[in-house]
Design an enzyme around this catalytic site. Sequence first.
Site, short mmCIF file in Angstrom:
data_model
loop_
_atom_site.label_atom_id
_atom_site.label_comp_id
_atom_site.label_asym_id
_atom_site.label_seq_id
_atom_site.Cartn_x
_atom_site.Cartn_y
_atom_site.Cartn_z
N GLY A 98 0.85 -1.18 0.00
CA GLY A 98 0.00 0.00 0.00
C GLY A 98 0.89 1.22 0.00
N SER B 26 6.06 -5.49 -0.65
CA SER B 26 5.94 -4.09 -1.07
C SER B 26 6.21 -3.17 0.12
CB SER B 26 4.57 -3.86 -1.70
OG SER B 26 4.49 -2.62 -2.33
N ALA B 27 5.25 -2.36 0.55
CA ALA B 27 5.46 -1.48 1.70
C ALA B 27 5.87 -2.26 2.94
CB ALA B 27 4.20 -0.67 1.98
N HIS C 82 9.64 -3.74 -5.97
CA HIS C 82 9.10 -3.42 -7.30
C HIS C 82 10.19 -2.81 -8.20
CE1 HIS C 82 4.88 -3.91 -5.99
NE2 HIS C 82 5.19 -3.19 -4.92
N GLU D 220 9.73 -7.78 -8.98
CA GLU D 220 8.52 -8.55 -8.74
C GLU D 220 8.76 -10.01 -9.13
OE1 GLU D 220 5.39 -6.58 -10.81
OE2 GLU D 220 5.41 -4.84 -9.47
#
Length: 242
Positions: A94, A126-127, A163, A198
């Site tokens: 997010g 991710s985050a 990413h 990714e």
Amino acid sequence: MTNALLLSASKEGDSGYLEHALPLISQFIQELQLGSAPSIVFIPYAGVSVSYDDYFQKVDSALSTLSCDLTSIHHYEDPKQAICNADIVLIGGGNTFALLDRLYKQDLVTTLKEQFSSKLAYIGWSAGSNIAGASIKTTNDMPIVEPTTFDALGFLPFQLNPHYTDYQAPGHNGETREMRLQEFMVLNPSMPIVGIQEGSALRLKGHSLILQGNKVAYEFIGGAKTEKPINHDFSYLMEKTC
């Protein structure tokens, strides 16, 4: 022994949500040898345009084939105790700034650090992976809120860039990801950055740090970029003093 699985993303290409990550997550849980149904607490604080309930349901559905007891921290009256009672904490993607801000406001950063150093295992993407590094200064996200500090959990003593891609859209004149990382290196020449693409993840086990998945990673330091192959051993970065 510290244990973490830091995934670049929740999806790879056109795969389903967490589909590509399921084998890595399943293997990670099996290696922990926690028994038949380990307790996993999900932290949805990176979600901004999705409710915490909807975010949890999405993750719960994606991980339904795993044998575990998955709950969400926003359902607990005492979030600190939820972390202390968990076998594994799971933090999704997010907005990294919103995630870190909410963790500080809930006074959970110290709890996560203390529990991780003793017995808590950690899975992020991710985050959720970004905050496992030294700071969030190499996140890709827009600073939609201002956390107390950019200092993160520090499970890794260097910077992460999930990413990661060096793609530059034709005709686009804005800065690329690589240009942004170069700027960071100008002002922080001794601090390493690891860019994970990714489909890949970093597996931390004690002081061992191995690249998993199906993509190469990139190490940035002092203005230089070096490609690292699948299964590369990044353990030397765990000993680096920056």
